[in-house]
Design an enzyme around this catalytic site. Sequence first.
Site, short mmCIF file in Angstrom:
data_model
loop_
_atom_site.label_atom_id
_atom_site.label_comp_id
_atom_site.label_asym_id
_atom_site.label_seq_id
_atom_site.Cartn_x
_atom_site.Cartn_y
_atom_site.Cartn_z
N HIS A 94 -9.20 -4.19 6.49
CA HIS A 94 -9.89 -5.30 5.83
C HIS A 94 -11.08 -5.69 6.70
O HIS A 94 -11.28 -6.86 6.98
CB HIS A 94 -8.94 -6.50 5.69
CG HIS A 94 -7.92 -6.36 4.62
ND1 HIS A 94 -7.04 -7.36 4.28
CD2 HIS A 94 -7.63 -5.33 3.78
CE1 HIS A 94 -6.27 -6.96 3.28
NE2 HIS A 94 -6.59 -5.72 2.98
N GLU A 152 -25.59 10.11 13.76
CA GLU A 152 -24.77 10.86 14.71
C GLU A 152 -23.27 10.78 14.36
O GLU A 152 -22.55 11.77 14.44
CB GLU A 152 -25.02 10.31 16.13
CG GLU A 152 -24.37 11.10 17.25
CD GLU A 152 -24.93 12.52 17.40
OE1 GLU A 152 -25.97 12.83 16.80
OE2 GLU A 152 -24.30 13.31 18.13
N HIS A 203 -5.59 1.65 6.19
CA HIS A 203 -6.25 0.69 5.29
C HIS A 203 -6.71 -0.51 6.11
O HIS A 203 -5.91 -1.16 6.76
CB HIS A 203 -5.26 0.25 4.20
CG HIS A 203 -5.76 -0.88 3.37
ND1 HIS A 203 -7.04 -0.91 2.85
CD2 HIS A 203 -5.17 -2.03 2.96
CE1 HIS A 203 -7.21 -2.02 2.16
NE2 HIS A 203 -6.09 -2.74 2.21
N CYS A 217 0.82 -1.22 0.00
CA CYS A 217 0.00 0.00 0.00
C CYS A 217 0.85 1.26 0.00
O CYS A 217 0.31 2.37 -0.14
CB CYS A 217 -0.88 0.06 1.25
SG CYS A 217 -2.16 -1.16 1.28
N HIS A 227 -12.93 -6.21 -0.65
CA HIS A 227 -11.57 -6.06 -0.13
C HIS A 227 -11.55 -5.27 1.19
O HIS A 227 -11.34 -5.84 2.24
CB HIS A 227 -10.71 -5.41 -1.22
CG HIS A 227 -9.28 -5.16 -0.85
ND1 HIS A 227 -8.30 -4.95 -1.79
CD2 HIS A 227 -8.66 -5.07 0.35
CE1 HIS A 227 -7.14 -4.76 -1.18
NE2 HIS A 227 -7.34 -4.81 0.12
ZN ZN Z 1 -5.77 -4.61 1.49
#
Ligand code: ZN
Length: 263
Positions: A122, A144, A120, A102, A200
Amino acid sequence: MSEFISDSNFNELVVDTTLDNRNDEGPMTLENFTKLMVQFYELGWMRGSGGAMGCISGKELMISPSALQKERIREQDVFVYNISEKTEVQRPPNKRITVSSCSVLFSLIMKETGSECVIHTHSKSANLITQLIKTDSFEISHQEYIKGIYDPFSGKALKYSDTLSIPIIDNMPSESQLLEPIRGVLDNHPQAIAVLVRNHGLFVWGPTWESTKIMTECIDYLLELSIDMLKNNIALVNEGAFEKEDNLSEKLRTLMFSDMAPV
Ligand code: ZN
């Protein structure tokens, strides 16, 4: 994968001196970084060594390693780069361990949005909601936790009655191949603070690590809630409630201030 220090977006990333006093709890430290990995693992966001975080701290950029169990990462396992000098400051002692795939996505997002942190996850909710919603964006209003989301246009938090919109892109065989679709999101949705990747997970970015963590928590809650709302045939965007709320506040104002003489 070539070394991250040759990544074009990392090379164009500059140290933002206005970041100095942005953090409520101080700049990210390696100790805090590894503690957050444990918390994110326990939330189900980084199971099976998945998920990642990138964070700017002063002149340094910290990125989680690839493939290592996130809840067991030690401070020495975090990749650290000097943004000004474009050098690698630290890498895990085990030379076979590489930086998160990433990393190139993080540097693109940070360069394009001026964000200090990208998380990131999952999470199961992020995955499932992209299968329930067939369009290219997730939208929800009148919740809210929408107030926990930062609006990069106004620099303020969204309001309860605002509609939070998160673009959805399709998954690719490898994480680094998400670069062009994410670039498309940044170009076409400049107000976005997150993107969902179908089947993903989720990417969230923000001006500080604190705000990014808070937004990821709020979004994950909203995604989980949305799954239950859809199961119960409750609309995620409530257009009607907006009018009602406006009328109600108008009525309350009339009731409360009707005795007051005009100023
Ligand atoms: Zn990922």
